[in-house]
Motif scaffolding. Structure first.
Motif, PDB file in Angstrom:
ATOM      1  N   ARG A  54      -9.175   4.655   5.289  1.00 35.33           N
ATOM      2  CA  ARG A  54      -9.769   3.361   4.987  1.00 35.33           C
ATOM      3  C   ARG A  54     -11.152   3.474   4.329  1.00 35.33           C
ATOM      4  O   ARG A  54     -11.423   2.861   3.305  1.00 35.33           O
ATOM      5  CB  ARG A  54      -9.844   2.522   6.261  1.00 35.33           C
ATOM      6  N   ARG A  78      -5.064  -3.425   3.089  1.00 33.11           N
ATOM      7  CA  ARG A  78      -3.846  -3.864   3.780  1.00 33.11           C
ATOM      8  C   ARG A  78      -2.687  -4.054   2.808  1.00 33.11           C
ATOM      9  O   ARG A  78      -1.527  -3.774   3.131  1.00 33.11           O
ATOM     10  CB  ARG A  78      -4.095  -5.184   4.524  1.00 33.11           C
ATOM     11  N   ASN A  84       1.771  -0.351   6.896  1.00 33.21           N
ATOM     12  CA  ASN A  84       0.804  -0.774   7.920  1.00 33.21           C
ATOM     13  C   ASN A  84       0.464   0.312   8.940  1.00 33.21           C
ATOM     14  O   ASN A  84       0.293   0.029  10.123  1.00 33.21           O
ATOM     15  CB  ASN A  84       1.334  -2.012   8.671  1.00 33.21           C
TER      16      ASN A  84
END
Length: 205
Positions: A54, A78, A84
């Motif tokens: 991330r 996302r 996910n």
């Protein structure tokens, strides 16, 4: 720097080219190599990374594409992260970039809606809209209660975009509004790079 073997590169390129038609074979090869360089930069001693984390992803969005809004960058992460799992694989990276850089209006509409749907419930609520606009609008120091101005903007936006008048924006509402006025595509924050901003030229050679 992460090194990828020629045979692995060729096989991976063939696999991705079957899914992504916005990049030619050479571009896909360069994007795979660039991805592995990015992944290599986030590796630590004793640990080899295979996916983009991330923080590194957000760094790329900021340094290469000029995006600065944390909430929007999280939404873009996302949207790239199809399964996910909290990480971006090379396939997710290139599939995401194909829309991010060269997507059609329909693809970009779906992309933006997913970014703006902060809680993933398939709707954009007034609260979500308020938070995104509050995050992206520059406030004037003379404003006594800047939130009031944002609430007014949310009301105006709902009158423009809430086609079925149910108090929240479905994808159908959003899509209809964008088709009527393309400028509404990024109504709640910048989701795509400026036209002049592209990946380093080395990926195109």
């Amino acid at each position: 720097m992460s090194i990828i073997k020629k045979k692995v590169l060729q096989d991976l390129t063939e696999t991705i080219c079957k899914k992504v038609d916005r990049f030619n074979k050479r571009e896909v090869e360069c994007l795979i190599q660039q991805f592995h360089e990015l992944v290599g930069e986030q590796s630590s001693p004793g640990r080899v990374a295979h996916c983009l984390e991330r923080g590194s992803f957000r760094g790329v969005m900021h340094s290469i594409f000029g995006l600065t809004d944390d909430m929007i960058m999280e939404g873009i992460f996302r949207t790239f992260d199809k399964d996910n799992d909290g990480f971006i694989t090379v396939e997710e990276w290139i599939e995401g970039l194909s829309i991010f850089i060269r997507g059609t209006l329909d693809e970009k509409t779906k992309f933006c809606f997913h970014v703006y749907d902060l809680n993933g419930d398939k709707y954009i609520s007034r609260e979500e809209m308020f938070h995104m606009l509050k995050n992206s609008i520059v406030r004037q120091p003379t404003e006594e209660d800047p939130d009031e101005g944002i609430k007014d903007l949310v009301d105006i936006t709902f009158k423009k975009m809430d086609h079925d008048l149910d108090g929240r924006l479905s994808f159908e509402d959003f899509e209809y509004a964008v088709r009527e006025e393309n400028l509404l595509l990024e109504a709640f924050g910048t989701c795509f790079p400026e036209p002049m901003v592209v990946l380093n030229e080395s990926w195109r050679k």
